[in-house]
Each structure stands twice: as C-alpha cells, then as structure tokens.
Design a protein around this motif. Sequence first.
Motif, PDB file in Angstrom:
ATOM      1  N   LEU A  13       0.438  -1.521  -0.251  1.00 11.92           N
ATOM      2  CA  LEU A  13       0.485   0.215  -0.067  1.00 11.92           C
ATOM      3  C   LEU A  13       1.356   0.834  -0.270  1.00 11.92           C
ATOM      4  O   LEU A  13       1.561   1.649   0.906  1.00 11.92           O
ATOM      5  CB  LEU A  13      -0.613  -0.019   0.953  1.00 11.92           C
ATOM      6  CG  LEU A  13      -1.752  -1.510   1.725  1.00 11.92           C
ATOM      7  CD1 LEU A  13      -2.578  -1.287   2.327  1.00 11.92           C
ATOM      8  CD2 LEU A  13      -3.312  -1.798   0.184  1.00 11.92           C
ATOM      9  N   ARG A  56      -5.942  -0.824  -2.782  1.00 11.94           N
ATOM     10  CA  ARG A  56      -4.840  -1.899  -3.275  1.00 11.94           C
ATOM     11  C   ARG A  56      -5.106  -2.103  -4.148  1.00 11.94           C
ATOM     12  O   ARG A  56      -6.687  -2.554  -4.750  1.00 11.94           O
ATOM     13  CB  ARG A  56      -5.196  -3.463  -2.452  1.00 11.94           C
ATOM     14  CG  ARG A  56      -5.952  -4.223  -2.124  1.00 11.94           C
ATOM     15  CD  ARG A  56      -5.987  -5.268  -2.206  1.00 11.94           C
ATOM     16  NE  ARG A  56      -5.776  -5.555  -0.489  1.00 11.94           N
ATOM     17  CZ  ARG A  56      -4.997  -7.037   0.101  1.00 11.94           C
ATOM     18  NH1 ARG A  56      -5.028  -8.259  -0.864  1.00 11.94           N
ATOM     19  NH2 ARG A  56      -5.138  -6.402   1.272  1.00 11.94           N
ATOM     20  N   SER A  61      -0.567   1.006  -5.555  1.00 10.47           N
ATOM     21  CA  SER A  61      -0.189   0.020  -4.538  1.00 10.47           C
ATOM     22  C   SER A  61      -0.783  -1.254  -4.987  1.00 10.47           C
ATOM     23  O   SER A  61      -1.730  -0.847  -6.273  1.00 10.47           O
ATOM     24  CB  SER A  61      -1.516   0.073  -3.480  1.00 10.47           C
ATOM     25  OG  SER A  61      -1.559   1.126  -2.813  1.00 10.47           O
TER      26      SER A  61
END
Length: 268
Positions: A13, A56, A61
Amino acid sequence: MRESVLEVPGARLRHFVRGSGPLLLLVAGGYGDAAVNEALATHLAGRYTVLTYDRRGLSGSTTDDPGLTLATHADDVSHLLSALTTEPAHVYGSSIGALISLELTTRHPGQVGVVVAHEPPVTQLLPEPERALAIEDLLAAEETFKAEGAFPALRRFAKFAGIDPTDREPDVEPRVPGPEQLPNLEFFLTYDAPAVRTHALDLTALKNSPARVVPAVGENSGHIWAHKCARLLAEELGIACETFPGGHNGYVFRPRATAERLHQVLDV
C-alpha cells in the motif's frame, strides 16, 4: 509530505502523510487514489496529520489477490493506522470510501474515534423498489463495462451518482487524466464495484462501536439514492445526518469548503 509503502497481507500500500495534529485518514470514493484527496488533504494539514493512500490495485498500490471484499479494504486501512498510531483516528470516507470506513469501524472499532461517512451506498437500507433500482444501476454499469468498455461505464456511474463537475470552487481545475486512470477504472469496475453491490453492513456492530459515527450528505445531491442511504443510516442509528458542500463528489470539487465543514464536525 512523506511517501511510504507498507507491506500488508496480499498487497503493498502506497500512502502519504502530511501535516501535524490528530491523525485523520481520507478514503476516496470510486476509483480514486491518494491524488484525488490531495487538495482536501492540503486544506486539512494545518490541523491534522492527514493520511491518504492508494487502495490495493490502484496506482502505486499492488495486490496479489484481486478477489476483493470491502472487509479486505477495511483490514488494509487497519494495518495502515496501526503503523502510524496507537490512538483512535478520525476517518473521512466518501461513497465506497464511506463503506470502507464504516466496515473499518465495525471490524476494528478501537482504531476509530470519529468516522464521517459521506453518502455510503448502503443499499440494504433502501425500501423496495428503490433498493432494486439502485442495484440495477450498479449492475448496468458493470454490464456496460463488459460490453462497451470502461469510459461508457464511468458515464453511467456519473449519471446515477449525479456528478456535476461545474459545481466546484473557482480555483479547482478538472483533473487531467494520467496514465493510471484507465487501469484504475478497469480495476474498480472489475473488483470494487461488484463488492459494493453485494456488501452488507453489520448494523448491529456499528451501533455497538465506541466510535462516533457521522452520516453525511451533499447539499446538492438530494436526487440520488446514495444521499438517501446516508439519511436512512442516520435514522437507523438514531443520530443526526450532517450536510456537506457540493454533491456526491463534493470532497473533490469543493475541497476548501469540505475541509471547513470537517473541522466543524470533528470539533464537536
């Protein structure tokens, strides 16, 4: 501003920290990454340590397992908060970001002090046939994506979310799409949009959370069903629903006024 990457189960992340004061996490809506919250974060950094991040699968990320639920996103946020503080944090989320913020509040209640949930699409609260129509809107966007591509699907989302780019502060310029826009949008439509459509919020856990929950709506979005979801959530919890500037994307188009309103709500 400090940029970092945190390893969490199944993902890395990218996140940004700026400012000083109590920790305030911003969770973007739609396929928004940290950059979408940049203007709002800048206006808040004088009073708060502001945390923004790419969910994500978006921008900086990565994810090893894209089969996402909103619980996955909530756990990601929990890991971010744990890396930065041992105290309950303030959280502001809009749309899917509001759902993630509420899910965080039910799954990790000790990490949240105040959560401001701006127009969370809690479709389970809508009466029929409004709930069926909301689900139909979400499904239609997903089906448009499969049949016609990402940008026609985005136009469908913008229509039922009542997005009005002209409802903005004078110094806010429309974002110039970067190379990350299309992959972010495709990831959102493939994984996150279906997760929103099938999500069920644990209302009992939310009611029992020690966090102060603040449902919020846009002053100019009364015609969309996400606005009604927020008002119904306030009724369900027996609390007031706060009004914020602009529409469903007010935090993007009216960041200065949104920051001022957040100051008022968080200072109560």
